[in-house]
Design an enzyme around this catalytic site. Structure first.
Site, short mmCIF file in Angstrom:
data_model
loop_
_atom_site.label_atom_id
_atom_site.label_comp_id
_atom_site.label_asym_id
_atom_site.label_seq_id
_atom_site.Cartn_x
_atom_site.Cartn_y
_atom_site.Cartn_z
N ASP A 2 39.03 61.45 39.40
CA ASP A 2 39.59 61.38 40.74
C ASP A 2 39.77 62.82 41.23
O ASP A 2 40.07 63.71 40.43
CB ASP A 2 40.95 60.66 40.72
CG ASP A 2 41.33 60.11 42.10
OD1 ASP A 2 41.43 58.88 42.24
OD2 ASP A 2 41.51 60.93 43.04
N LYS A 7 47.23 62.55 40.37
CA LYS A 7 46.98 61.21 39.79
C LYS A 7 46.41 61.33 38.38
O LYS A 7 46.82 60.62 37.46
CB LYS A 7 45.97 60.44 40.65
CG LYS A 7 46.59 59.70 41.80
CD LYS A 7 45.59 58.79 42.49
CE LYS A 7 46.19 58.23 43.76
NZ LYS A 7 45.26 57.49 44.57
N THR A 90 34.33 48.91 49.19
CA THR A 90 33.86 48.01 50.24
C THR A 90 33.13 48.86 51.28
O THR A 90 33.75 49.71 51.93
CB THR A 90 35.04 47.27 50.87
OG1 THR A 90 35.74 46.58 49.83
CG2 THR A 90 34.58 46.28 51.92
N PHE A 119 36.94 41.97 44.44
CA PHE A 119 37.72 40.97 45.19
C PHE A 119 39.18 40.89 44.74
O PHE A 119 39.90 40.00 45.18
CB PHE A 119 37.07 39.59 45.05
CG PHE A 119 35.68 39.53 45.62
CD1 PHE A 119 35.47 39.28 46.97
CD2 PHE A 119 34.58 39.74 44.81
CE1 PHE A 119 34.18 39.25 47.50
CE2 PHE A 119 33.28 39.71 45.33
CZ PHE A 119 33.09 39.46 46.69
N LYS A 171 31.29 40.43 50.68
CA LYS A 171 32.64 41.01 50.63
C LYS A 171 33.30 40.97 52.01
O LYS A 171 34.45 40.52 52.17
CB LYS A 171 32.57 42.44 50.10
CG LYS A 171 33.86 43.21 50.15
CD LYS A 171 34.93 42.62 49.24
CE LYS A 171 36.28 43.26 49.51
NZ LYS A 171 37.36 42.62 48.78
N ALA A 219 52.14 30.45 57.31
CA ALA A 219 52.36 31.17 58.58
C ALA A 219 53.37 32.30 58.36
O ALA A 219 54.22 32.22 57.47
CB ALA A 219 52.88 30.19 59.62
N CYS A 227 43.15 46.32 52.89
CA CYS A 227 41.81 45.71 52.97
C CYS A 227 41.57 44.88 54.23
O CYS A 227 40.67 45.19 55.00
CB CYS A 227 41.56 44.86 51.73
SG CYS A 227 41.32 45.89 50.27
#
Ligand SMILES: NC(=O)c1ccc[n+]([C@@H]2O[C@H](COP(=O)([O-])OP(=O)(O)OC[C@H]3O[C@@H](n4cnc5c(N)ncnc54)[C@H](O)[C@@H]3O)[C@@H](O)[C@H]2O)c1
Length: 413
Positions: A2, A7, A90, A119, A171, A219, A227
């Site tokens: 990374d 991190k 994505t 996913f 996707k 709801a 995402c």
């Protein structure tokens, strides 16, 4: 690997830099066979397969920002490898073809590409990764797809083998459909409020139809997170760039925006002007079991309440206080009772399980006015009524406080 050194440093020390249930243990259990780096040289020196999982946030136009992906491709092209690039990020349909064209233009004809979209859901990432509903593998060459499929040996899931553009589209289509389901049930909820029906029962009655299914029919105050909002926007943009006006997604996005603002309307209906009123937000993250605030409904809601002149307090189990850059002018407390003290209203924004077991009688006692908007239809209205609350959900009949000594709920007209 990374580019964020902090991190990498945390991971090297065995600390997971995000909150994801079970991830710290999984990391500790596998510490002996995983290493972390900030260096592309180190990363690519001996790698055969590179999984790209960099962020693809929205640009101001709503397109996916592929600058991080491009950076990875450039680094790969400079070093002539690894042999296989697998895209987990994505990315818009057509990205795979463009990456391969770029690599070819740089003379890297031996590097091949597979699309393998992810996913998983934040908060359930490990479970979703190890037991996914399906694994989608889009390849230009059959043998590359086989190589990626082999990596998943032992994971029980249907494998969908397809072309690269189709994998990329699966996707986006999946996220767009789930977002559509949410905006759909939110509109049904809004109609339920107008006609006196209960959206929770409507959703149950609908969801038992196997063609519809029970999921994503809760709801609430709309979807957020890293995402759905960006992917729906990116698919709408992708369609537009290709000459097609995706009308349905335009409505899905607009309904989602309006849904967050309806909460302000509910508060005003009860309290009149919000100027000088104290409103407590319970939960800030875009959903429970994550510390992710990206596109969280709480950010919009807090800003709207502030601009109405309300004093806003908040509590979230994973968002530290007393101030937070995402919530200017909002006072964050270390517990729910602190946040609701002297409040004229409380809004449940995130359905953290601990809110279900909160001492709601004590909460009612601490508030100036025991009025609660349940933005996720998460709490039991009868229990809230018994605790002394006037309770308003999303698409459910509101209830008033039960007379002292009674457990039941009185439904408002
Ligand atoms: N978060 C999810 O639940 C989820 C689920 C499915 C798919 N995705 C997709 O996965 C991708 C990553 O999402 P995320 O939520 O993990 O994003 P993130 O922003 O949390 O993490 C991305 C990481 O990539 C690093 N990075 C950026 N540029 C880099 C570079 N050039 N080289 C090396 N590292 C670099 C960043 O420092 C960051 O740590 C996105 O495309 C997203 O749409 C995310």
């Amino acid at each position: 690997m990374d580019i964020d050194a902090a991190k990498v440093q945390a991971l090297r020390a065995g600390r997971v830099p995000i909150y994801e249930p079970g991830l710290d243990k999984l990391l500790a259990d596998n510490a002996a066979r995983i290493s972390f780096s900030t260096s592309y040289d180190e990363l690519l020196e001996e790698s055969r397969i590179l999984f790209v999982a960099v962020d693809t946030p929205p640009t101001p136009s709503g397109d996916a920002d592929l600058s991080r992906v491009q950076r990875v491709v450039d680094e790969v092209a400079q070093r002539g490898g690894p042999r296989l690039v697998v895209m987990k990020s994505t990315v818009p349909v057509g990205t795979g073809e463009r990456v391969v064209a770029d690599l070819e233009a740089a003379g890297m004809r031996d590097i091949t590409y597979v699309s393998n979209p992810e996913f998983l859901r934040e908060g359930a990432a490990i479970e979703d990764f190890l037991a996914p509903d399906r694994i989608v593998i889009g390849a230009f060459r059959e043998e590359d797809g086989d190589e990626v499929e082999a990596l998943y040996r032992g994971v029980e899931a249907p494998i969908v083998r397809t072309s690269v553009p189709t994998a990329e589209m699966i996707k986006y289509a999946a996220n767009a459909f789930l977002s559509t389901k949410i905006s759909f049930i939110n509109e049904i909820a809004n109609v339920c409020e107008a006609v006196g029906a209960d959206v929770r029962e409507v959703a149950r009655g609908m969801g038992l139809d196997h063609r519809i299914g029970p999921h994503f029919l809760n709801a609430g105050i709309g979807f957020g997170g890293s995402c759905f909002p960006k992917d729906v926007q990116a698919l709408k943009q992708l369609a537009g760039n290709s000459g097609y006006h995706f009308q349905l997604l335009t409505a899905v996005i607009e309904v989602n925006h309006l849904q967050k603002r309806r909460v302000v309307g509910k508060l005003k209906e009860r309290l009149g002007s919000l100027r000088g009123k104290r409103v407590a937000l319970l939960g800030l993250t875009f959903k429970p079991h994550t510390d992710d605030l990206r596109e969280a409904a709480s950010i919009v809601l807090a800003a709207r309440l502030r601009s109405e002149g309300a004093e806003v307090t908040a509590f979230d189990p994973l968002v530290p206080g007393p101030k937070h850059v995402q919530f200017p002018g909002v006072r964050l407390f270390a517990d729910a009772l602190g946040a609701v003290r002297e409040a004229d209203a409380a809004v449940l924004v995130t359905e953290w399980p601990e809110f279900a077991t909160l001492d709601w009688k004590a909460v009612a006692g601490a508030m100036r006015e025991p009025f609660l908007v349940d933005g996720r239809n998460f709490l039991d209205p009868a229990a809230l009524s018994a605790a002394g609350f006037t309770y308003v959900g999303i698409g459910v009949p509101p209830v008033t406080p039960a007379p002292v000594g009674q457990a039941g709920a009185a439904t408002l007209g």
